[in-house]
Every structure is written in structure tokens, then in C-alpha cells.
Design a protein around this motif. Structure first.
Motif, PDB file in Angstrom:
ATOM      1  N   PRO A   1       0.747  -1.341   0.109  1.00 53.49           N
ATOM      2  CA  PRO A   1       0.153  -0.025   0.051  1.00 53.49           C
ATOM      3  C   PRO A   1       0.954   1.432   0.174  1.00 53.49           C
ATOM      4  O   PRO A   1       0.211   2.269  -0.103  1.00 53.49           O
ATOM      5  CB  PRO A   1      -0.755  -0.133   1.383  1.00 53.49           C
ATOM      6  CG  PRO A   1      -0.170  -1.147   2.181  1.00 53.49           C
ATOM      7  CD  PRO A   1       0.677  -2.069   1.269  1.00 53.49           C
ATOM      8  N   LEU A   2       2.062   1.174   0.187  1.00 51.15           N
ATOM      9  CA  LEU A   2       2.891   2.493   0.605  1.00 51.15           C
ATOM     10  C   LEU A   2       3.300   3.128  -1.061  1.00 51.15           C
ATOM     11  O   LEU A   2       3.193   2.340  -2.038  1.00 51.15           O
ATOM     12  CB  LEU A   2       4.235   2.206   1.066  1.00 51.15           C
ATOM     13  CG  LEU A   2       4.017   1.695   2.646  1.00 51.15           C
ATOM     14  CD1 LEU A   2       5.432   1.691   3.169  1.00 51.15           C
ATOM     15  CD2 LEU A   2       3.267   2.760   3.419  1.00 51.15           C
TER      16      LEU A   2
ATOM     17  N   PRO B   1      -4.680  -5.501 -16.206  1.00 52.25           N
ATOM     18  CA  PRO B   1      -4.296  -6.629 -15.504  1.00 52.25           C
ATOM     19  C   PRO B   1      -4.882  -6.442 -14.113  1.00 52.25           C
ATOM     20  O   PRO B   1      -4.826  -5.260 -13.737  1.00 52.25           O
ATOM     21  CB  PRO B   1      -2.558  -6.555 -15.274  1.00 52.25           C
ATOM     22  CG  PRO B   1      -2.230  -5.897 -16.379  1.00 52.25           C
ATOM     23  CD  PRO B   1      -3.225  -4.929 -16.817  1.00 52.25           C
ATOM     24  N   HIS B   2      -5.288  -7.444 -13.417  1.00 50.03           N
ATOM     25  CA  HIS B   2      -5.712  -7.173 -12.028  1.00 50.03           C
ATOM     26  C   HIS B   2      -4.804  -6.754 -11.235  1.00 50.03           C
ATOM     27  O   HIS B   2      -3.529  -6.856 -11.110  1.00 50.03           O
ATOM     28  CB  HIS B   2      -6.169  -8.470 -11.438  1.00 50.03           C
ATOM     29  CG  HIS B   2      -6.903  -8.503 -10.030  1.00 50.03           C
ATOM     30  ND1 HIS B   2      -7.670  -7.801 -10.055  1.00 50.03           N
ATOM     31  CD2 HIS B   2      -6.653  -9.218  -8.747  1.00 50.03           C
ATOM     32  CE1 HIS B   2      -8.418  -7.898  -8.627  1.00 50.03           C
ATOM     33  NE2 HIS B   2      -7.604  -8.821  -8.267  1.00 50.03           N
ATOM     34  N   ALA B   3      -4.979  -5.405 -10.475  1.00 52.30           N
ATOM     35  CA  ALA B   3      -4.068  -4.626  -9.737  1.00 52.30           C
ATOM     36  C   ALA B   3      -4.667  -4.301  -8.412  1.00 52.30           C
ATOM     37  O   ALA B   3      -5.018  -3.223  -7.785  1.00 52.30           O
ATOM     38  CB  ALA B   3      -3.927  -3.446 -10.513  1.00 52.30           C
ATOM     39  N   PRO B   4      -4.565  -5.367  -7.362  1.00 50.17           N
ATOM     40  CA  PRO B   4      -4.978  -5.144  -6.079  1.00 50.17           C
ATOM     41  C   PRO B   4      -3.964  -4.460  -5.157  1.00 50.17           C
ATOM     42  O   PRO B   4      -2.663  -4.609  -5.359  1.00 50.17           O
ATOM     43  CB  PRO B   4      -5.605  -6.850  -5.442  1.00 50.17           C
ATOM     44  CG  PRO B   4      -4.363  -7.360  -6.401  1.00 50.17           C
ATOM     45  CD  PRO B   4      -4.367  -6.827  -7.571  1.00 50.17           C
ATOM     46  N   ILE B   5      -4.217  -4.015  -4.025  1.00 52.98           N
ATOM     47  CA  ILE B   5      -3.238  -3.672  -2.960  1.00 52.98           C
ATOM     48  C   ILE B   5      -3.276  -4.524  -1.883  1.00 52.98           C
ATOM     49  O   ILE B   5      -4.332  -5.160  -1.541  1.00 52.98           O
ATOM     50  CB  ILE B   5      -3.594  -2.296  -2.253  1.00 52.98           C
ATOM     51  CG1 ILE B   5      -3.663  -1.104  -3.510  1.00 52.98           C
ATOM     52  CG2 ILE B   5      -2.759  -1.935  -1.089  1.00 52.98           C
ATOM     53  CD1 ILE B   5      -2.226  -0.932  -3.984  1.00 52.98           C
ATOM     54  N   GLU B   6      -2.152  -5.144  -1.359  1.00 53.22           N
ATOM     55  CA  GLU B   6      -2.112  -6.158  -0.408  1.00 53.22           C
ATOM     56  C   GLU B   6      -1.299  -5.554   0.916  1.00 53.22           C
ATOM     57  O   GLU B   6      -0.283  -5.392   0.794  1.00 53.22           O
ATOM     58  CB  GLU B   6      -1.181  -7.297  -1.004  1.00 53.22           C
ATOM     59  CG  GLU B   6      -0.873  -8.305  -0.101  1.00 53.22           C
ATOM     60  CD  GLU B   6      -2.303  -8.996   0.613  1.00 53.22           C
ATOM     61  OE1 GLU B   6      -2.323  -9.025   1.777  1.00 53.22           O
ATOM     62  OE2 GLU B   6      -3.194  -9.430   0.098  1.00 53.22           O
ATOM     63  N   ALA B   7      -2.041  -5.563   1.985  1.00 51.76           N
ATOM     64  CA  ALA B   7      -1.523  -4.739   3.086  1.00 51.76           C
ATOM     65  C   ALA B   7      -0.168  -5.788   3.859  1.00 51.76           C
ATOM     66  O   ALA B   7       0.533  -5.347   4.384  1.00 51.76           O
ATOM     67  CB  ALA B   7      -2.685  -4.873   4.190  1.00 51.76           C
ATOM     68  N   ASP B   8      -0.536  -7.056   3.533  1.00 51.94           N
ATOM     69  CA  ASP B   8       0.765  -7.989   4.025  1.00 51.94           C
ATOM     70  C   ASP B   8       1.825  -7.922   2.995  1.00 51.94           C
ATOM     71  O   ASP B   8       2.850  -8.783   3.537  1.00 51.94           O
ATOM     72  CB  ASP B   8       0.083  -9.457   3.983  1.00 51.94           C
ATOM     73  CG  ASP B   8      -0.921  -9.660   5.166  1.00 51.94           C
ATOM     74  OD1 ASP B   8      -0.858  -8.870   6.161  1.00 51.94           O
ATOM     75  OD2 ASP B   8      -1.653 -10.642   5.330  1.00 51.94           O
ATOM     76  N   LEU B   9       1.924  -7.041   2.192  1.00 55.61           N
ATOM     77  CA  LEU B   9       3.187  -6.795   1.555  1.00 55.61           C
ATOM     78  C   LEU B   9       3.764  -5.521   2.034  1.00 55.61           C
ATOM     79  O   LEU B   9       4.795  -5.071   1.216  1.00 55.61           O
ATOM     80  CB  LEU B   9       2.892  -7.066  -0.271  1.00 55.61           C
ATOM     81  CG  LEU B   9       2.641  -8.475  -0.510  1.00 55.61           C
ATOM     82  CD1 LEU B   9       2.608  -8.116  -2.137  1.00 55.61           C
ATOM     83  CD2 LEU B   9       3.705  -9.519  -0.468  1.00 55.61           C
ATOM     84  N   ASN B  10       3.156  -5.022   2.786  1.00 54.55           N
ATOM     85  CA  ASN B  10       3.537  -3.625   3.457  1.00 54.55           C
ATOM     86  C   ASN B  10       5.148  -3.918   3.896  1.00 54.55           C
ATOM     87  O   ASN B  10       5.380  -4.969   4.376  1.00 54.55           O
ATOM     88  CB  ASN B  10       2.677  -3.041   4.309  1.00 54.55           C
ATOM     89  CG  ASN B  10       2.825  -1.915   4.668  1.00 54.55           C
ATOM     90  OD1 ASN B  10       3.624  -0.894   4.122  1.00 54.55           O
ATOM     91  ND2 ASN B  10       1.811  -1.280   5.401  1.00 54.55           N
ATOM     92  N   GLU B  11       5.621  -2.857   4.079  1.00 54.07           N
ATOM     93  CA  GLU B  11       7.110  -2.863   4.654  1.00 54.07           C
ATOM     94  C   GLU B  11       6.964  -3.211   6.225  1.00 54.07           C
ATOM     95  O   GLU B  11       6.077  -3.211   6.887  1.00 54.07           O
ATOM     96  CB  GLU B  11       7.330  -1.432   4.888  1.00 54.07           C
ATOM     97  CG  GLU B  11       8.803  -0.863   5.281  1.00 54.07           C
ATOM     98  CD  GLU B  11       9.995  -1.911   4.480  1.00 54.07           C
ATOM     99  OE1 GLU B  11      10.173  -3.098   4.550  1.00 54.07           O
ATOM    100  OE2 GLU B  11      10.889  -1.134   3.875  1.00 54.07           O
TER     101      GLU B  11
END
Length: 233
Positions: free
Chosen positions: A56-57, A75-85
Motif C-alpha cells: 500500500p505504500l 491486469p488485476h491490480a490489488p493492494i495487499e496490506a501483507d506486502l507492506n514494509e
């Protein structure tokens, strides 16, 4: 399973000044970082991605957009909180030079599995949630698009290093042996028996072979013949 291209965001203003930005909002790519991400987008333009998943950053979303701008279709382009810093807690917004004097620094270097950042998260928890997120999205893309699907995940240095360590079967305490530079590309295929790591920390080179890749089977004894790029149109 599908194949994931792990992309670190391009260089930021914080990277350039030696600051650990962590999850601080508003940290964006500098001009060098935008140029780096554009080059990565050009490399990936030859690969029809089924999705681009981002932390999300802002710096990751900017990098993801430069990749998406060079893709045909949507392309599908979701935001994934678990890939956050990683949540670095009180380490956030301190300089690396200052942090190197902290008593926790050598533990981060040699035994990250024992580290919990003061006021933040443990490095073990960081790895667990990021690996789970990558595997979850990978399974979903494979279920929707088939085993030849290729997708990209745009995230952060320590996140990608921890995912690569897991794919390589390395203990987290060894993950500092891996380097992941700004806007670099690493490639992992999660097979039925084990992951296969095709590349780590690349910032140049043709990726068009991924457009015609098939799910790998057993590892070829002796190394095999390598990849063949699809013929030019």
C-alpha cells in the motif's frame, strides 16, 4: 502453480539520504527511482501479466503503475496490506548510520529471527505474513488463469528478501546474504513439490521467455538447455 515476479520499488528520497523510512506515508520515488521503475516496466512489457499486486505504500504503488502503464489490457491490480514494509517501530525515520550504533543492529545482521523491533513487529512475523500473501495470491492467479500465469508483486527490500529466503529453503537468519536492489526483479515459481527460483536481484536482461514459459517439472540434471524466448512477431 503460477510464476511470480518480485519487484522492489525504485529508489526513494529516503533511500538516497540514508533514512529508514519504514511505513512513513508520503515517501515517493525520486527521479532516479522513477527511471529505474520505468526500465523495469519496459523489461516486463514483453510478459503479459495477469496481475500486479502492490504494497500500500506510495513508492510501491508508483512503481506498480509504471509497470501497469506498459502492459496491454488491464491486469488485476490489488493492494495487499501483507506486502507492506516491515513495521520498524521506533527505528522508523532514523538514519542507517545512527541505527548502526544501536545494540540491536548486530542482531539484525546475524540473527534476524530473534529480532523484534522496539514498538514494531518481529522479523519472523514479517516473513510469515509476506510469504503467506505471496503464496495466497499465487494460488488464486493459478486457479483463475492456469499454471502458465505470470504475475508481479511490488514490495520492499526486506519483504522480498524474506520471500526469497523461504523459496530457497534458507533459514531467516541467513536472509541478509541476499541482496535486493531498487526496482530489481526476482522470479519464483511455486511448484507442487518445491519452489523454483529462476532469478534474484536482476536489473537488466530479456524476460520475454516468461511469455511462453510452461510449468517446470523435475529439475534437469546437469542444468538443462535453458529458456527460449518466443519468436519475434
Amino acid at each position: 502453480m503460477a510464476t511470480v515476479i518480485l519487484v522492489r520499488h525504485g529508489r526513494t528520497t529516503a533511500n538516497a539520504s540514508g533514512l529508514l523510512a519504514g511505513r512513513t506515508p508520503g515517501v515517493s520515488l525520486d527521479q532516479t527511482g522513477r527511471d529505474q521503475a520505468a526500465v523495469t516496466g519496459d523489461r516486463l512489457a514483453a510478459v503479459p501479466l495477469v496481475g500486479v499486486v502492490s504494497s500500500p505504500l506510495e513508492r510501491c504503488r508508483q512503481t506498480a503503475q509504471l509497470i501497469l502503464d506498459r502492459q496491454q489490457g488491464a491486469p488485476h491490480a490489488p493492494i495487499e496490506a501483507d506486502l507492506n514494509e516491515c513495521d520498524y517501530g521506533s527505528w522508523q525515520n532514523r538514519t542507517l548510520a545512527d541505527l548502526a550504533k544501536d545494540e540491536l543492529w548486530p542482531v539484525v545482521q546475524s540473527q534476524p529471527s530473534a529480532v523484534t523491533f522496539p514498538g514494531g513487529e518481529s522479523m519472523a512475523a514479517m516473513q510469515a505474513r509476506s510469504v503467506a500473501a505471496i503464496r495466497r495470491h499465487d494460488a488464486a492467479f493459478e486457479a483463475e488463469h492456469g499454471p502458465g500465469a505470470v504475475w508481479a508483486a511490488v514490495s520492499h527490500g526486506d519483504i522480498i528478501k524474506s520471500v526469497l529466503a523461504d523459496a530457497l529453503g534458507m533459514h531467516l537468519d541467513l536472509f541478509q546474504r541476499i541482496t535486493v536492489g531498487p526496482a530489481s526483479v526476482s522470479i519464483v515459481h511455486y511448484g507442487k513439490g518445491r519452489p523454483t527460483v529462476f532469478a534474484t536481484n536482476t536489473d537488466a536482461g530479456d524476460l520475454s521467455w516468461l511469455a511462453a514459459s510452461t510449468a517446470p517439472g523435475d529439475a534437469p540434471v546437469g542444468g538443462g538447455a535453458g529458456h527460449t524466448a518466443p519468436p519475434a512477431q
